[in-house]
Structure formats: C-alpha cells, structure tokens
Design a protein around this motif. Structure first.
Motif, mmCIF file in Angstrom:
data_model
loop_
_atom_site.group_PDB
_atom_site.id
_atom_site.type_symbol
_atom_site.label_atom_id
_atom_site.label_comp_id
_atom_site.label_asym_id
_atom_site.label_seq_id
_atom_site.Cartn_x
_atom_site.Cartn_y
_atom_site.Cartn_z
ATOM 1 N N PHE A 127 -104.524 -1.343 98.522
ATOM 2 C CA PHE A 127 -104.930 -2.665 98.034
ATOM 3 C C PHE A 127 -104.686 -3.740 99.085
ATOM 4 C CE2 PHE A 127 -104.315 -6.662 95.705
ATOM 5 C CZ PHE A 127 -105.563 -6.740 95.105
ATOM 6 N N GLN A 128 -103.556 -3.607 99.782
ATOM 7 C CA GLN A 128 -103.239 -4.551 100.861
ATOM 8 C C GLN A 128 -104.351 -4.547 101.921
ATOM 9 O OE1 GLN A 128 -99.172 -3.803 102.243
ATOM 10 N NE2 GLN A 128 -99.764 -4.687 104.210
ATOM 11 N N ALA A 129 -104.995 -3.398 102.096
ATOM 12 C CA ALA A 129 -106.097 -3.288 103.051
ATOM 13 C C ALA A 129 -107.452 -3.628 102.408
ATOM 14 C CB ALA A 129 -106.139 -1.878 103.638
ATOM 15 N N GLY A 130 -107.432 -4.013 101.131
ATOM 16 C CA GLY A 130 -108.682 -4.382 100.475
ATOM 17 C C GLY A 130 -109.405 -3.224 99.817
ATOM 18 N N VAL A 131 -108.679 -2.144 99.531
ATOM 19 C CA VAL A 131 -109.278 -0.933 98.964
ATOM 20 C C VAL A 131 -108.679 -0.680 97.576
ATOM 21 C CG1 VAL A 131 -109.718 1.521 99.332
ATOM 22 C CG2 VAL A 131 -109.358 0.024 101.308
ATOM 23 N N LEU A 132 -109.536 -0.524 96.575
ATOM 24 C CA LEU A 132 -109.050 -0.208 95.228
ATOM 25 C C LEU A 132 -109.038 1.298 95.006
ATOM 26 C CD1 LEU A 132 -110.853 -2.881 93.006
ATOM 27 C CD2 LEU A 132 -108.374 -2.622 93.332
ATOM 28 N N PRO A 133 -108.041 1.802 94.288
ATOM 29 C CA PRO A 133 -108.041 3.231 93.984
ATOM 30 C C PRO A 133 -109.167 3.581 93.019
ATOM 31 C CG PRO A 133 -106.208 2.144 92.862
ATOM 32 C CD PRO A 133 -106.864 1.110 93.730
ATOM 33 N N TYR A 134 -109.787 4.730 93.240
ATOM 34 C CA TYR A 134 -110.910 5.167 92.411
ATOM 35 C C TYR A 134 -110.517 6.468 91.706
ATOM 36 C CZ TYR A 134 -115.828 6.549 91.438
ATOM 37 O OH TYR A 134 -117.008 6.938 90.851
ATOM 38 N N ALA B 226 -110.343 -2.270 110.313
ATOM 39 C CA ALA B 226 -111.627 -1.623 110.012
ATOM 40 C C ALA B 226 -112.074 -1.944 108.586
ATOM 41 C CB ALA B 226 -111.511 -0.106 110.211
ATOM 42 N N MET B 227 -111.134 -1.931 107.641
ATOM 43 C CA MET B 227 -111.469 -2.231 106.249
ATOM 44 C C MET B 227 -111.936 -3.693 106.133
ATOM 45 S SD MET B 227 -110.977 0.665 104.838
ATOM 46 C CE MET B 227 -109.990 2.162 105.008
ATOM 47 N N LEU C 182 -113.750 8.512 107.822
ATOM 48 C CA LEU C 182 -113.648 7.978 109.185
ATOM 49 C C LEU C 182 -112.944 6.621 109.291
ATOM 50 C CD1 LEU C 182 -116.842 9.340 110.875
ATOM 51 C CD2 LEU C 182 -114.566 9.355 111.871
ATOM 52 N N PRO C 183 -113.161 5.665 108.369
ATOM 53 C CA PRO C 183 -112.440 4.388 108.512
ATOM 54 C C PRO C 183 -110.928 4.568 108.502
ATOM 55 C CG PRO C 183 -114.255 4.147 106.976
ATOM 56 C CD PRO C 183 -114.131 5.619 107.271
ATOM 57 N N VAL C 184 -110.453 5.680 107.919
ATOM 58 C CA VAL C 184 -109.015 5.958 107.892
ATOM 59 C C VAL C 184 -108.585 6.765 109.125
ATOM 60 C CG1 VAL C 184 -107.176 7.168 106.634
ATOM 61 C CG2 VAL C 184 -108.917 5.873 105.382
ATOM 62 N N VAL C 185 -109.301 7.815 109.438
ATOM 63 C CA VAL C 185 -108.814 8.711 110.495
ATOM 64 C C VAL C 185 -109.312 8.319 111.896
ATOM 65 C CG1 VAL C 185 -108.504 10.644 108.914
ATOM 66 C CG2 VAL C 185 -110.642 10.457 110.197
ATOM 67 N N LEU C 186 -110.409 7.585 111.965
ATOM 68 C CA LEU C 186 -110.926 7.126 113.266
ATOM 69 C C LEU C 186 -111.562 5.749 113.050
ATOM 70 C CD1 LEU C 186 -111.302 8.256 116.243
ATOM 71 C CD2 LEU C 186 -113.621 8.849 115.553
ATOM 72 N N PRO C 187 -110.713 4.730 112.832
ATOM 73 C CA PRO C 187 -111.231 3.416 112.427
ATOM 74 C C PRO C 187 -112.148 2.783 113.473
ATOM 75 C CG PRO C 187 -108.846 3.319 112.849
ATOM 76 C CD PRO C 187 -109.229 4.760 112.850
ATOM 77 N N GLU C 188 -112.073 3.280 114.711
ATOM 78 C CA GLU C 188 -112.967 2.778 115.760
ATOM 79 C C GLU C 188 -114.430 3.060 115.435
ATOM 80 O OE1 GLU C 188 -110.345 4.734 116.187
ATOM 81 O OE2 GLU C 188 -108.945 3.625 117.477
#
Ligand SMILES: *Cc1c(COP(=O)(O)O)cnc(C)c1O
Ligand code: SF4
Length: 347
Positions: free
Chosen positions: A287-294, A251-252, A209-215
């Motif tokens: 990463f720019q959005a603060g998310v690390l690949p898992y 959202a991130m 949801l944070p990706v497809v509907l960040p609201e």
C-alpha cells in the motif's frame, strides 16, 4: 520450459521479443545479466551450497533465474531469506508427491486457440510469452509448454481474430510467463490491433517485472501505457514485504502516473510468508507503494511445489487473523484455482 540441454550449458537467451528494431534497452541488458548459476548466487550471499539441499536436477528441469537487483534485496548469510526461498532449486522439488500434477489448473483443457485461455466469463487470458525475468519455484507454469502457447510468436493475428469474433469478451488479460518481457513495440503491435475491437472495455496486465526488474518500467513502456484507449489494471506479484525497495516504489509511482490501477497477487508459501506478521507487512508495504492487495492464492498443486504448501485450515486461520488486524482494503481475497471452475474459488 524443460531445457533440451542442462541449463548451465546454454547461452543466456535474450528476452522474448527482445530483437526489436532499436538497440537493446537498459532493462534488456539487466535481464541478460541475471544470475543463472545457483552456486554463484549462494556465493554472493555468503551461503554454503552443500548445507542447503541445492538440486542440480531441479535446476535442469526449471533453471534458476534471478535479476541482480532482486538478489540485492536478499539478506546475506540467511538461508531462510524469504526471497531466496522463492528462487532456489532444492532437492525437495524432485520428490514425487501424490496429488501434485503437471497441469494443476486445467489450462491445457481450457485453451481456446494458440495462447488464449478462456475459462472465466468476459475475460480472455493471453499467454503472451513464456519468458520471465525470475523463475519462481512454486509456479504452475514450470511445466506448462510455454513456447508453443505464446501468442506473440504467431504475430498475434490468430489471437486478435479470436477476441474480435467473441463479443462476450470485454477484458483482455496479458499474462504468461511475463507479458512485459516482450519488447514494447511487440506489445504495441497487439494493442494497436485490439484497439479496433469495440466490445473490449478493459485491459489487464499480470506481471512480476515491476517488482523483480523495476527498470522495465521505462519511458517507452509508460508512453505505450498512457496512450492505451482502455482503463488499465496492472496486477503485480510480490509475496513478501522485502521485495519492495526504493526502485520498486519508484516504478509503481511511474505506473500510477501513467494512469494504471495497481493490484498485487501473492501466493501463500510455507517458509516465505506463512505467518501473520509477514502477511500484514506485505499488505502494508504494498500500500505504501500504491498497490492494493487483490488475491492471496492457495498454491497450485504442481509437481515440485509440495514443500511450499500451507494446509487450508492454517490458510483460513492466517486470513482471519489478517482481517482482524488490517483495514478492510488491505485484506486480499483468499482463493484457490480449481480446474473447471468459472472463477477463483474463495476458501
Ligand atoms: C485468474 C484468471 C483470470 C482472472 O480472474 P480474475 O478473478 O478476474 O482476476 C482470467 N482467466 C484465467 C484463465 C485465469 O486463470
Ligand atoms: S509466471 Fe510469474 S510466478 Fe511464474 S515463474 Fe514467471 S514470474 Fe514467477
């Protein structure tokens, strides 16, 4: 998940748990306004349905669902758009393929109780709800009997008992479907009950949801998150850099502000991200959005997804090329889920 009537004849269902005590939140409104008609979607993108191999049968089996904000990140006029390919019901899905099954990862066998899957040591995965804001064509849950397994439907009672009675569980993973499709008060009901269990040390949420509907990442959700008694990891799911935009970044940032650790899992998908450029850009943009690949997952071999498959040799080659190009922390683990294994299997 398999609708009793053709999707086009059904009224749009509200999000699971959406009948809360208060008026619908804005994200729930946006959820209801999601696109459900493949021809409308293609019309908005200036594409000709006849030229694309659109399949009514595939749409009847697993209906199209696309939030309008996600549609806005697709390139008009491009039938190969990597976001469009993830959601469009195509003829190719209906071709039977040997080796592609209904329960590709053995979830039915691993079910410990209603909506709880305990396959891996220390971790209990809750199928909290069957609902998702977007329907991804490659998803193994397209055939999973969602509604029967949804832990929320039974008021969580059984779920909480199961976890309380097993001191070996130190991490609860909210999954689905998409657990954040549940109303926030429904999530709070669960975590209030879980907070009394001393052996729980971590909470994890697997959500797109944070990706497809960040609201969805609204003030009540952030208040809930910030007040949880455990460290929280949110594993989001984006497969292409184009899935990020300013609304997703914001959202991130809000999630990180509430104390969550953010990771991404992606699926390696032919025609979406099976080239080195796309994979590197995904890691860098996340990463720019603060998310690390898992994780970078090899596809679950589920019926209807064969046309997305990338063979293992090519997958290894792409992964090695990523490792040669990127900082170590931007390289996800390349894995496959194998029924009966005690964890994701590295390739
Ligand atoms: C993927 C998965 C997990 C989580 O595995 P990690 O490797 O810890 O991310 C837990 N339970 C089930 C059933 C899973 O499929
Ligand atoms: S569970 Fe995740 S991958 Fe599957 S349809 Fe829902 S959002 Fe997409």
């Amino acid at each position: 998940m398999i609708p009793a009537a053709p999707a086009s004849m059904q009224p749009p269902p509200p999000p699971a748990g959406g009948t809360g005590p208060s008026a619908p939140q804005r994200w729930q409104q946006l959820w209801r306004e999601a696109l459900r008609d493949p021809c409308e979607l293609l019309g908005l993108l200036d594409l000709d349905p006849a030229a694309l191999g659109l399949s009514e049968a595939a749409a009847a089996q697993f209906p199209l669902r696309v939030p309008r904000g996600f549609l806005a990140r697709m390139r008009p006029g491009d039938p190969h758009d990597p976001l469009l390919r993830q959601v469009l019901p195509l003829d190719a899905e209906m071709r039977p393929m040997p080796g592609f099954a209904l329960d590709a990862v053995g979830d039915t066998a691993a079910k410990a109780g209603d909506g709880v899957i305990r396959k891996y040591r220390g971790r209990a995965l809750l199928v909290a709800t069957g609902s998702c804001a977007v329907h991804c064509r490659y998803c193994f849950r397209r055939h999973f009997p969602y509604a029967e397994e949804a832990a929320a439907a039974a008021g969580w009672r059984h779920t909480v008992e199961l976890i309380r009675d097993d001191p070996g569980i130190d991490e609860v993973i909210l999954s689905g479907g998409d657990p954040w499709s549940l109303a926030t008060h429904k999530l709070a009901e669960l975590t209030d009950a879980l907070s009394a269990i001393a052996h729980l040390k971590r909470l994890r949420v697997h959500t797109r949801l944070p990706v497809v509907l960040p609201e969805r990442v609204d003030a009540p959700l952030l208040d809930w998150l910030a007040a949880l008694p455990w460290p929280v990891t949110v594993v989001v799911h984006a497969n292409h850099a184009n899935e990020f935009d300013a609304s997703v970044d914001a959202a991130m940032a809000r999630l990180r502000g509430a104390g969550a650790t953010l990771l991404n899992q992606a699926v390696l998908l032919r025609g979406v991200n099976d080239d080195i450029q796309a994979l590197c850009e995904l890691s860098e943009r996340g990463f720019q959005a603060g998310v690390l690949p898992y994780y970078l997952h090899q596809l679950d071999r589920v019926q209807g997804a064969a046309h997305f498959e990338v063979d293992d040799a090519r997958a290894r080659q792409l992964h090695a090329a990523m490792a040669a190009r990127l900082s170590g922390y931007l390289v996800p683990k390349l894995v496959r889920e194998v029924a009966g294994d005690t964890g994701k299997r590295p390739l």
